[in-house]
Scaffold this motif. Structure first.
Motif, PDB file in Angstrom:
ATOM      1  N   ASP A 180      -5.155  -0.998  -2.868  1.00  0.00           N
ATOM      2  CA  ASP A 180      -3.810  -0.455  -3.101  1.00  0.00           C
ATOM      3  C   ASP A 180      -3.758   0.275  -4.439  1.00  0.00           C
ATOM      4  O   ASP A 180      -3.168   1.353  -4.561  1.00  0.00           O
ATOM      5  CB  ASP A 180      -2.754  -1.573  -3.156  1.00  0.00           C
ATOM      6  N   ALA A 195      -5.944   3.471  -4.326  1.00  0.00           N
ATOM      7  CA  ALA A 195      -5.233   4.514  -3.585  1.00  0.00           C
ATOM      8  C   ALA A 195      -4.087   5.073  -4.421  1.00  0.00           C
ATOM      9  O   ALA A 195      -3.862   6.292  -4.449  1.00  0.00           O
ATOM     10  CB  ALA A 195      -4.709   3.962  -2.259  1.00  0.00           C
ATOM     11  N   PHE A 207       0.825  -1.221   0.000  1.00  0.00           N
ATOM     12  CA  PHE A 207       0.000   0.000   0.000  1.00  0.00           C
ATOM     13  C   PHE A 207       0.845   1.251   0.000  1.00  0.00           C
ATOM     14  O   PHE A 207       1.675   1.414   0.886  1.00  0.00           O
ATOM     15  CB  PHE A 207      -0.926   0.031   1.218  1.00  0.00           C
ATOM     16  N   PRO A 208       0.638   2.109  -0.980  1.00  0.00           N
ATOM     17  CA  PRO A 208      -0.199   2.021  -2.171  1.00  0.00           C
ATOM     18  C   PRO A 208       0.578   1.395  -3.331  1.00  0.00           C
ATOM     19  O   PRO A 208       1.781   1.147  -3.213  1.00  0.00           O
ATOM     20  CB  PRO A 208      -0.505   3.486  -2.476  1.00  0.00           C
TER      21      PRO A 208
END
Length: 176
Positions: A158, A161, A111-112
């Motif tokens: 992920d 974002a 993430f991300p």
């Protein structure tokens, strides 16, 4: 359980289920090979070639767009590395038994999605200066995002974002 906690659990379950669904694509050899290539190009190769091609074709006129892309890329790199170190979310292929890595991850955290973040940011900056490139850059960016899911390296959240952050950084690059 509160409505918020219940909603967050549903989102997490959706994230995991979609991750597993997309990852099934690596069972087909041509799909695996195709998305490995797309992902590898999304490592930066495609964007470096684009910048050099713009400079070769447009000369000095491409200097401002290319410098904006480089600066945007630098900000994206700092932002995603900082976020990855803070969230430390493991990659799905590392924690989900049903998800298999279709390519070697660049680091341990998901993430991300840095690939998606950069693809969206570069696409927005480049197409703002050269709208005629949208036919190439938009589909390529979508394929980069999908590659991260199919290869089992990211959850859909992920990728979403990464896309949102890439759009934000690209948008802010026009304000300075």
């Amino acid at each position: 359980m509160s409505r918020l906690a219940s909603g967050l659990m549903q989102l997490r379950d959706w994230d995991h289920a979609l991750c597993i669904h997309f990852n099934r694509g690596i069972r087909i050899r041509t799909v695996l090979c195709f998305f490995r290539i797309v992902s590898r190009l999304g490592d930066g190769v495609f964007w470096y070639v684009l910048g050099l091609a713009l400079l070769a074709v447009e000369g000095v006129q491409a200097l401002v767009p290319v410098v904006q892309m480089v600066a945007t890329g630098a900000v994206c790199t700092v932002l995603y590395k900082w976020l990855k170190s803070r969230t430390s979310r493991p990659r799905p292929c590392a924690v989900e038994a049903a998800v298999h890595a279709g390519a070697d991850p660049l680091d341990a955290f998901s993430f991300p999605s840095g690939h998606t973040l950069h693809a969206v940011a570069f696409t927005l900056v480049a197409t703002a200066h050269y709208p005629a490139l949208a036919w190439l850059l938009v589909p390529f960016s979508v394929l980069v995002a999908i590659s991260r899911l199919i290869l089992g390296l990211h959850y859909p959240s992920d990728v979403l974002a990464g896309a949102a952050l890439g759009a934000l950084v690209a948008g802010l690059s026009f304000c300075v």
